[in-house]
Scaffold this active site. Structure first.
Site, mmCIF file in Angstrom:
data_model
loop_
_atom_site.group_PDB
_atom_site.id
_atom_site.type_symbol
_atom_site.label_atom_id
_atom_site.label_comp_id
_atom_site.label_asym_id
_atom_site.label_seq_id
_atom_site.Cartn_x
_atom_site.Cartn_y
_atom_site.Cartn_z
ATOM 1 C CG HIS A 227 -20.113 -17.564 -17.608
ATOM 2 N ND1 HIS A 227 -21.232 -17.713 -18.400
ATOM 3 C CD2 HIS A 227 -19.168 -18.403 -18.142
ATOM 4 C CE1 HIS A 227 -20.976 -18.585 -19.372
ATOM 5 N NE2 HIS A 227 -19.743 -19.023 -19.223
ATOM 6 C CB SER B 202 -19.591 -21.924 -20.373
ATOM 7 O OG SER B 202 -18.884 -20.949 -21.108
ATOM 8 C CG ASP C 42 -24.668 -17.521 -18.464
ATOM 9 O OD1 ASP C 42 -25.690 -17.000 -18.930
ATOM 10 O OD2 ASP C 42 -23.616 -16.877 -18.259
#
Length: 360
Positions: free
Chosen positions: A275, A170, A198
């Site tokens: 996610h 992230s 991600d």
């Protein structure tokens, strides 16, 4: 009827897995829950306009190795004498509203089982537990702190930066890119490898390459896309980009009507399942060899048609062939762990999650 039973069992499985992290959406600090829901529903949120400087106690570097695999050594970033210069360096970086304790502890254990290495976790939880619009302001500043540390390792301990592997999720994925940029500026050397799990998309989408993760930030950059266009970055940002299950929605993750009332009592890790699944895929790729076989997908993510192409396969994750991997790839996964559909060789077998019973 069988499909209904399977769906009910899947829901039960999902809730059991994610209840391990008990922080619920409603327990997040004021404003963060509302901002998270805005990001999940693609609503517009405004940048805060800036942030302060990174203080000494805002960031710490936690060293794990095979001798101290449970209790970390807190490194002195200007005199990290506990680092073994004869071993490779792997750096794990958590993302927004996360911390080293909840950042898939199995990832650390799997790396230490696979490699006798210096494993360093970047602990920036104080800055990551702020509004997203504030946390992103700190990302390049924390990255500069880490880059100074890496350049010191290179200059004083003679650790080659091409042997350093950054693994970030992230905002940690985007931070990895900034670390790569800063090391080039500070000590004129490139990081060996960056793996973005991600990497964050909101406020990074559409930015020029120098303001986000891209393939110039390390000698090799590979990216796992699992929630692209929502919490993750949509589009190419590495030498090799893997659009897992086409890159946006993951098998086994629930879908919600995202309102504060509907999710306030649910774990954050459940609400952000698509996610965070990228971290689980990467961890599995460390502990299980050759489990994620991907097919070339030149038009991903616009057209996810890799499954229709008869092309040579590339392994996604830790065992990727850096010489051969290039461009876009896609693959499908299993509903539950083990997620890899093509397990060829097991490095270790530890049952981590329950499996659905065979009801057919």
């Amino acid at each position: 009827m069988k499909l209904l039973v399977l769906l009910l069992l899947s829901a039960s499985f999902i809730l059991e897995v994610f209840s391990r992290d008990n922080t619920t959406v409603g327990e997040l600090p004021p404003g963060i829950a509302a901002e998270l829901l805005s990001l999940l529903t693609n609503k517009t949120i405004a940048l805060t306009g800036g942030c302060g400087e990174v203080e000494e106690d805002d960031v710490s570097l936690l060293l794990f190795n095979r001798t101290n695999s449970d209790e970390p050594i807190i490194l002195n970033s200007t005199n990290p004498i506990e680092i073994n210069p004869d071993k490779k360096v792997i750096i794990l970086i958590h993302g927004w509203i996360s911390n080293p304790d909840t950042f898939i502890p199995e990832m650390k254990d799997s790396y230490l089982e696979r490699y006798d290495c210096n494993l360093v976790m970047v602990n920036w939880k104080k800055l990551a537990l702020k509004l997203y619009t504030t946390s992103i302001c700190y990302v390049p500043k924390v990255a500069e702190f880490v880059a100074n540390f890496l350049c010191l390792l290179n200059e004083q301990f003679k650790i080659a930066l091409e042997d350093v592997h950054l693994v970030g999720h992230s905002l940690g994925g985007q931070m990895s890119g900034f670390i790569g940029q800063h090391t080039k500026r500070i000590c004129n050397k490139a990081i060996g490898r960056i793996t973005g799990m991600d990497p964050a998309g909101p406020f990074y989408q559409g930015l020029p390459r120098f303001q986000r993760l891209d393939n110039s930030d390390a000698n090799f950059v590979d990216v796992l896309h699992t929630n692209a266009g929502i919490l993750g970055y949509w589009g190419k940002c590495g030498h090799a980009d893997f659009y897992v299950n086409c890159g946006t929605f993951q098998l086994g993750c629930p879908d919600f009507l995202f309102t504060l009332e509907s999710v306030k009592d649910l774990p954050v890790s459940l609400v952000t399942c698509h996610h965070s699944r990228s971290v689980e895929y990467m961890e599995e790729s460390v502990s299980v060899l050759n489990s994620f076989e991907a097919k070339s997908c030149p038009n991903c993510p616009i057209l996810c048609a890799g499954g229709l192409l008869r092309t040579a396969e590339i392994i996604m994750g830790e065992s990727i062939d850096k010489e051969l991997a290039s461009g876009g790839y896609t693959l499908t996964t299993n509903l539950v762990s083990p997620y890899g559909a093509g397990i060829l060789e097991t490095l270790k077998v530890i049952p981590k999650k329950i499996s659905l019973p065979n009801i057919f």
